[in-house]
Enzyme design. Structure first.
Site, PDB file in Angstrom:
ATOM      1  N   HIS A  83      36.664  40.970  40.879  1.00  0.00           N
ATOM      2  CA  HIS A  83      36.196  41.448  42.176  1.00  0.00           C
ATOM      3  C   HIS A  83      35.926  42.950  42.034  1.00  0.00           C
ATOM      4  CE1 HIS A  83      36.650  42.605  46.462  1.00  0.00           C
ATOM      5  NE2 HIS A  83      36.500  41.327  46.757  1.00  0.00           N
ATOM      6  N   LYS A 131      44.659  37.021  53.456  1.00  0.00           N
ATOM      7  CA  LYS A 131      44.203  35.817  52.749  1.00  0.00           C
ATOM      8  C   LYS A 131      45.330  34.805  52.602  1.00  0.00           C
ATOM      9  CE  LYS A 131      40.437  38.058  50.304  1.00  0.00           C
ATOM     10  NZ  LYS A 131      39.842  38.441  49.038  1.00  0.00           N
ATOM     11  N   CYS A 181      31.297  40.114  46.230  1.00  0.00           N
ATOM     12  CA  CYS A 181      31.904  41.306  45.606  1.00  0.00           C
ATOM     13  C   CYS A 181      32.082  41.137  44.109  1.00  0.00           C
ATOM     14  CB  CYS A 181      33.242  41.672  46.250  1.00  0.00           C
ATOM     15  SG  CYS A 181      33.104  42.164  47.950  1.00  0.00           S
ATOM     16  N   GLN A 190      43.663  35.663  45.252  1.00  0.00           N
ATOM     17  CA  GLN A 190      43.261  34.264  45.458  1.00  0.00           C
ATOM     18  C   GLN A 190      44.291  33.274  44.935  1.00  0.00           C
ATOM     19  OE1 GLN A 190      40.634  33.276  47.173  1.00  0.00           O
ATOM     20  NE2 GLN A 190      39.611  35.246  47.410  1.00  0.00           N
ATOM     21  N   ASP A 200      45.634  40.435  39.702  1.00  0.00           N
ATOM     22  CA  ASP A 200      45.044  40.418  41.037  1.00  0.00           C
ATOM     23  C   ASP A 200      45.324  39.026  41.613  1.00  0.00           C
ATOM     24  OD1 ASP A 200      43.424  40.076  43.230  1.00  0.00           O
ATOM     25  OD2 ASP A 200      41.647  41.002  42.341  1.00  0.00           O
TER      26      ASP A 200
HETATM   27  C1  LIG Z   1      39.517  39.555  48.505  1.00  0.00           C
HETATM   28  C2  LIG Z   1      39.769  39.928  47.113  1.00  0.00           C
HETATM   29  C3  LIG Z   1      40.081  41.245  46.763  1.00  0.00           C
HETATM   30  C4  LIG Z   1      40.082  42.373  47.759  1.00  0.00           C
HETATM   31  O1  LIG Z   1      40.976  42.137  48.820  1.00  0.00           O
HETATM   32  P1  LIG Z   1      40.989  43.090  50.096  1.00  0.00           P
HETATM   33  O2  LIG Z   1      41.792  42.313  51.081  1.00  0.00           O
HETATM   34  O3  LIG Z   1      39.554  43.260  50.523  1.00  0.00           O
HETATM   35  O4  LIG Z   1      41.613  44.359  49.688  1.00  0.00           O
HETATM   36  C5  LIG Z   1      40.343  41.515  45.450  1.00  0.00           C
HETATM   37  N1  LIG Z   1      40.330  40.557  44.519  1.00  0.00           N
HETATM   38  C6  LIG Z   1      40.044  39.285  44.808  1.00  0.00           C
HETATM   39  C7  LIG Z   1      40.053  38.246  43.719  1.00  0.00           C
HETATM   40  C8  LIG Z   1      39.748  38.926  46.123  1.00  0.00           C
HETATM   41  O5  LIG Z   1      39.454  37.670  46.404  1.00  0.00           O
END
Ligand SMILES: *Cc1c(COP(=O)(O)O)cnc(C)c1O
Length: 406
Positions: A123, A226, A364, A203, A200
């Site tokens: 991302h 999320k 993104c 997800q 990260d």
């Molecule tokens: C949504 C997302 C982000 C960014 O999250 P924010 O809530 O916008 O800070 C980073 N990495 C992944 C894989 C995402 O899906």
């Protein structure tokens, strides 16, 4: 008793009960943000109507109650992700903020010539902070490529990882492809090479049990919104000994032990990294979201989401001119596709008119779109409250949209 009954679960999400354009809403944009259960909505209202007070320094009843609840939420999250200590759970604004914190603060410990390794499916928020850091400190950013199926090229990973690598930052699950990356292997190999690892988890936290101690990752970041909690709050997990060594990210109230004009000493963990009044309601309600998740049968949840993903993918695969983007062996909850000769935005717009919320565009992950040579995809991303019947309606709607646009 843990349970998993989709009908009963749906009852607890008021946003799912609405109609858009006179049709029952089908919400397939969970990769962008999730809906909130009644428990979380109630907690927001209770906090602001009864407990609202600033935390940590108040002598009065409300301040102490808010402090207790905020710190309790930290403990709930600590338990959920199996961190050894609650001090290792830092409240942030979200995934982006957590990554920027690490890039800025851990980045201070790095020096010219050091390398950072990311992947081609990251991302933007796991790309740009590292680019900024590399520019600032004269570091080198290297990128692990992916295969056409959307899996990390682990042979290339082995070749790119070296004793110059100081940090490996990879996504657990790709928001665009649904690929579940072999993070445990990545972490073990990186440690053997002397590098730290940031996962990260934006997800993965909502789709599978997470055990940061077992994974042995150095950092794990995610966003509250999320994982069925509020926006504006998120978590950075970091190993205590690393967080201790890292300088503060921002200066201000709460993060200090003693301030004079000559010298300031910093507060202990986790407060060293939480300057200023935090998102108190956000933290408390994120704790509530994890309480909600904790009561669900995690295995059943995963099975259900996998079934939804495979069901949708198999049906879409039968369409002529439809290309599924992301065909990893291990994937979950995301079905991205591109239709030859039709712009994803046009399909998304027609689906919207039929009450179906999907995301279209680059998600993104622009470098990933360049790799596949497409402007974007239509992305349906599922949560445990979605159903096969919704997918049937979605498939019919996709079919109709394609016929209209051809
Ligand atoms: C949504 C997302 C982000 C960014 O999250 P924010 O809530 O916008 O800070 C980073 N990495 C992944 C894989 C995402 O899906």
């Amino acid at each position: 008793m843990k349970s998993f009954n989709v009908r009963e679960i749906r009852e607890q999400f008021p946003a799912l009960r609405q109609k858009v354009y006179d049709r029952n809403l089908i919400y397939f944009d969970n990769g962008a943000t999730s809906q909130k259960p009644q428990m979380v909505l109630d907690a927001i209202s209770t906090y602001y109507s009864k407990d609202n007070a600033n935390i940590h320094r108040g002598v009065h009843y409300m301040s102490q109650k808010a402090t207790t609840e905020f710190e309790e939420a930290r403990k709930i999250i600590q338990t959920y992700i199996h961190a050894k200590k609650s001090e290792e759970v830092i409240f942030t604004k979200g995934t982006t903020d957590g990554i920027n914190l690490v890039a800025s603060s851990y980045g201070e410990l790095l020096s010219s010539g050091d390398e950072i390794l990311i992947s081609a499916m990251e991302h933007h928020s796991n790309i740009v902070p590292w680019q900024l850091l590399c520019e600032r400190k004269g570091l080198k950013l290297k990128v692990v490529p992916i295969t056409k199926k959307g899996e990390l090229d682990m042979e290339q990973f082995d070749l790119l990882l070296s004793d110059k690598t100081k940090l490996v930052a990879v996504t657990h699950i790709s928001n665009t492809l649904g690929t579940i990356n072999p993070v445990k292997t990545i972490i073990d190999k990186s440690h053997a090479a002397g590098a730290k690892v940031l996962i990260d988890g934006a997800q993965s936290i909502q789709h599978m049990p997470i055990n940061v101690t077992e994974l042995n990752c150095d950092f794990y970041v995610f966003s509250g919104h999320k994982v069925f909690g509020p926006t504006g709050i998120g978590v950075l997990y970091g190993k205590e000994e690393l967080l201790e060594r890292m300088p503060p990210y921002q200066g201000g109230g709460d993060m200090i032990a003693k301030v004079t004009f000559e010298r300031t000493t910093y507060n202990e963990l986790p407060f060293k990294f939480e300057a200023g009044t935090p998102h108190i309601a956000g933290g408390i309600c994120l704790g509530e979201a994890f309480r909600f998740l904790h009561n669900l049968d995690a295995d059943a949840l995963q099975r259900h989401e996998k079934e939804l993903t495979e069901y949708a993918q198999d049906l879409l695969d039968t369409f002529e001119g439809v290309q599924i983007i992301g065909e990893a062996k291990k994937k979950t909850s995301v079905v991205s596709f591109h239709v030859n000769g039709i712009h994803p935005f046009d399909i998304g717009t027609l689906l919207d008119k039929q009450g179906i919320a999907v995301r279209t565009g680059h998600h993104c992950t622009q470098p990933l779109m360049d790799f596949f040579g497409i402007p974007g995809t239509v992305r349906a991303s599922f949560a445990f409250y979605n159903t096969k019947e919704e997918i049937d309606t979605f498939i019919t709607a996709v079919d109709k949209s394609i016929s209209l646009l051809r």
